[in-house]
Design a protein around this motif. Structure first.
Motif, PDB file in Angstrom:
ATOM      1  N   TYR A 187      -3.166   5.418  -2.459  1.00  0.00           N
ATOM      2  CA  TYR A 187      -4.128   6.382  -1.916  1.00  0.00           C
ATOM      3  C   TYR A 187      -3.441   7.719  -1.616  1.00  0.00           C
ATOM      4  O   TYR A 187      -2.331   7.754  -1.081  1.00  0.00           O
ATOM      5  N   ILE A 203      -4.805  -0.302   2.355  1.00  0.00           N
ATOM      6  CA  ILE A 203      -3.965  -1.255   3.104  1.00  0.00           C
ATOM      7  C   ILE A 203      -4.523  -2.670   3.125  1.00  0.00           C
ATOM      8  O   ILE A 203      -3.860  -3.583   3.606  1.00  0.00           O
ATOM      9  N   GLU A 204      -5.708  -2.869   2.529  1.00  0.00           N
ATOM     10  CA  GLU A 204      -6.298  -4.225   2.512  1.00  0.00           C
ATOM     11  C   GLU A 204      -5.349  -5.224   1.847  1.00  0.00           C
ATOM     12  O   GLU A 204      -4.975  -5.076   0.701  1.00  0.00           O
ATOM     13  N   GLY A 205      -4.957  -6.232   2.597  1.00  0.00           N
ATOM     14  CA  GLY A 205      -4.126  -7.301   2.036  1.00  0.00           C
ATOM     15  C   GLY A 205      -2.677  -6.927   1.807  1.00  0.00           C
ATOM     16  O   GLY A 205      -1.916  -7.705   1.219  1.00  0.00           O
ATOM     17  N   GLY A 214      -2.927  -4.360  11.028  1.00  0.00           N
ATOM     18  CA  GLY A 214      -3.066  -5.747  11.441  1.00  0.00           C
ATOM     19  C   GLY A 214      -1.718  -6.391  11.709  1.00  0.00           C
ATOM     20  O   GLY A 214      -0.678  -5.815  11.374  1.00  0.00           O
ATOM     21  N   MET A 253      -6.094   0.300  12.088  1.00  0.00           N
ATOM     22  CA  MET A 253      -5.876  -0.041  10.682  1.00  0.00           C
ATOM     23  C   MET A 253      -4.750  -1.060  10.494  1.00  0.00           C
ATOM     24  O   MET A 253      -4.609  -1.636   9.425  1.00  0.00           O
ATOM     25  N   ALA A 262       0.865  -1.184   0.000  1.00  0.00           N
ATOM     26  CA  ALA A 262       0.000   0.000   0.000  1.00  0.00           C
ATOM     27  C   ALA A 262       0.894   1.225   0.000  1.00  0.00           C
ATOM     28  O   ALA A 262       1.894   1.267   0.722  1.00  0.00           O
ATOM     29  N   CYS A 289      -7.079   3.579  -4.836  1.00  0.00           N
ATOM     30  CA  CYS A 289      -8.059   3.391  -3.769  1.00  0.00           C
ATOM     31  C   CYS A 289      -8.603   4.745  -3.330  1.00  0.00           C
ATOM     32  O   CYS A 289      -8.011   5.791  -3.595  1.00  0.00           O
ATOM     33  N   SER A 324      -7.333   5.343   2.862  1.00  0.00           N
ATOM     34  CA  SER A 324      -6.178   4.614   3.397  1.00  0.00           C
ATOM     35  C   SER A 324      -6.610   3.208   3.790  1.00  0.00           C
ATOM     36  O   SER A 324      -5.902   2.225   3.532  1.00  0.00           O
ATOM     37  N   GLN A 325      -7.764   3.166   4.428  1.00  0.00           N
ATOM     38  CA  GLN A 325      -8.327   1.889   4.878  1.00  0.00           C
ATOM     39  C   GLN A 325      -8.387   0.888   3.729  1.00  0.00           C
ATOM     40  O   GLN A 325      -7.946  -0.252   3.851  1.00  0.00           O
ATOM     41  N   GLN A 326      -8.920   1.349   2.593  1.00  0.00           N
ATOM     42  CA  GLN A 326      -9.037   0.478   1.424  1.00  0.00           C
ATOM     43  C   GLN A 326      -7.641   0.115   0.882  1.00  0.00           C
ATOM     44  O   GLN A 326      -7.391  -1.028   0.494  1.00  0.00           O
ATOM     45  N   ARG A 343      -1.140  -0.621  -4.123  1.00  0.00           N
ATOM     46  CA  ARG A 343      -2.469  -0.034  -3.878  1.00  0.00           C
ATOM     47  C   ARG A 343      -2.268   1.415  -3.449  1.00  0.00           C
ATOM     48  O   ARG A 343      -1.635   1.680  -2.428  1.00  0.00           O
TER      49      ARG A 343
END
Lengths: 349, 349
Positions: free
Chosen positions: B170, B201-203, B226, B224, B143, B194, B197-199, B168
């Protein structure tokens, strides 16, 4: 796709050694020295408005590399300078330098220049500025002990600014004295080569010491220094390198540029911190007197300070406007969209 | 009398912005990034042989101008760099830079170069070096939060060095994301714009934050982040400028370049000195482990250090030998007789 031409912001005016020499001849060296002296005095007069820091030194076995930054809040300047006494033996300069001015508001460089010659000029101009306040009035004779790369510049600055008409030369190497005498032919100065320091200082109102060895040396001893003279001590300018016997310092009133630096690098590294010193800028602004009487021995313990380089860079920047004494260097990446540095690179393919 | 030609010692190889771009395209940007990463790692591996000092900063209302010197005892290098977040609004670069290498034995400069592009390359290479030791093995997705001038360089370095295949993007300004996506077309990376930010960092195995505001910001909040990710925090790089919530730092193992500088400039300026940090060079030399397990959150609190610039300058110097990617600058006054600087000036008349 053709690479677009760099924008004007990307271009930094650069003064090469050749252009510096052309500029000095175009203006005349005595005029340059006199105008530089005035500009340095102007900047010493606004001393408190500068951001000051001792130079940032990287010491090695054979020498030192230093960065000397300062800023007046509007312009930022710094000089890169080395000091390698051993270089001379290899046919290289002891001191080489270059410098830069930048715009404080944007951080963009606005001038890059050789500063080996410019440092020689500003060092001589700083000495002349100090002597203007400290040397006995009407003195016409300077002794010049140490006839290396700085000697002629010192002699011409003292002529242009303080009106000396005679220079008495001495160096442990007679060839250095011959070189200096030859270079000063036609300068209007009466040049008297001498065979000892003792002989050189006879009748001198100003005694300039400018020797290069990196060691505690005694170029002048106490018994050589009579009342009323001004000593312009240039050569003691790094830790472990001094030229004057301590007893001279005890009889003299000592003037310095920036104490935190001079305590480390100047003649006063021999003294303890109770030794009284006066900051030259306070003389320039009239806060403290310079020379007070005819018998006083004054000493300018010169080590060179960043503000003098700043003044010299400022002088140069003013002088090159509208001339061809510089070239433009494509030094700053300046994409149309500042966030698109990569796009600029890509489009240059 | 004609001025003699400057000697070879007087000439300093200079790499302009245009030549830097030509060189990068000639070698290929991914190759440059991979080789730079290896050279920076090599220099981090001999960390203790460097003369290290925090950068020398001159702060003003709108920004900062810094000098970043270092030396390995044989070569001396420094970078001039500014940081002016407001510049972008005026169509100027936030960061511009140039740099120099010199020979420690003589103090003579041996390379002058633009470093705006080279800094972008070395910053990305340093991130890749850190990620090589800290990111989860086999992670393919990064990300990229903040899509400014550094974004594409980061993406390509992580691809070349760590094998990511997806980025990804943003940015609070969608045009910045569009710009980055467009520039990465044809790079071989899958690019996913994206809207938060939330979107973004997915995966993601690696989260790179690179935003430019000079303020304490919270680009990432604790919820946010994980387990198992590597955070590559680039944008928090001066006093008063951070990107991560403090709680993230408390859960992460934090790796830094040069602690005396990072405590002032990095994310860890939010923490007190009891906060545990690891020096990256100790990971490189194998003295301490990098990533220890799959659930560990690693954080590279990057601020940029002089040794990385030194590596980049060293890389450039090696690459230009025998090419036409540089020009010679007449920057060093080099008279035949080193004591006869004045004679050189005189003969140039």
């Amino acid at each position: 796709m053709t690479a677009p031409l760099p924008s004007q912001k990307a271009m930094v005016p650069f003064v090469s050694v050749e252009n510096m020499m052309r500029l000095v001849h175009h203006l005349g060296i005595e005029r340059v020295l006199a105008e530089l002296t005035d500009l340095i005095e102007e900047d010493f007069g606004r001393w408190e408005s500068f951001d000051k820091t001792p130079r940032v030194a990287s010491h090695s076995r054979d020498g030192v590399i230093e960065l000397m930054p300062t800023s007046d809040g509007t312009i930022y300047g710094f000089k890169y300078v080395n000091g390698h006494p051993k270089n001379t033996a290899e046919g290289l300069q002891t001191v080489t330098a270059f410098g830069l001015l930048a715009d404080v508001a944007t951080g963009y460089p606005v001038l890059l220049t050789e500063m080996t010659l410019l440092t020689a000029l500003r060092t001589a101009a700083t000495s002349a500025m100090a002597a203007r306040h400290l040397a006995p009035k009407g003195g016409k004779v300077m002794a010049m002990i140490g006839n290396g790369a700085q000697a002629e510049f010192q002699a011409l600055a003292m002529k242009a600014v303080c009106g000396i008409d005679t220079v008495r030369l001495y160096d442990i190497d007679p060839r250095a004295t011959q070189k200096t005498a030859r270079n000063l032919e036609g300068s209007g100065l009466t040049v008297i080569p001498c065979t000892s320091s003792q002989q050189a200082i006879e009748g001198a109102a100003i005694v300039t010491t400018c020797t290069a060895d990196k060691q505690f040396a005694t170029i002048l001893t106490d018994n050589m220094v009579g009342p009323g003279i001004h000593i312009n001590a240039i050569g003691g300018d790094c830790p472990g390198k001094t030229e004057l016997h301590k007893d001279i310092l005890l009889r003299a009133d000592c003037f310095v540029e920036y104490p935190p630096q001079t305590w480390i690098e100047g003649e006063i590294q021999q003294m303890d911190r109770s030794y009284p010193i006066t900051e030259l800028w306070q003389v320039v602004t009239g806060q403290v007197p310079g020379r007070r009487d005819e018998r006083q021995i004054t000493l300018f313990d010169s080590v060179g300070f960043a503000i003098e380089d700043f003044s010299a860079l400022r002088y140069l920047r003013n002088q090159i406007v509208g001339t061809d004494f510089y070239q433009e260097l494509d030094m700053i990446a300046d994409p149309d969209d500042p966030r698109d540095l990569f796009g600029m690179l890509q489009r240059a393919r």
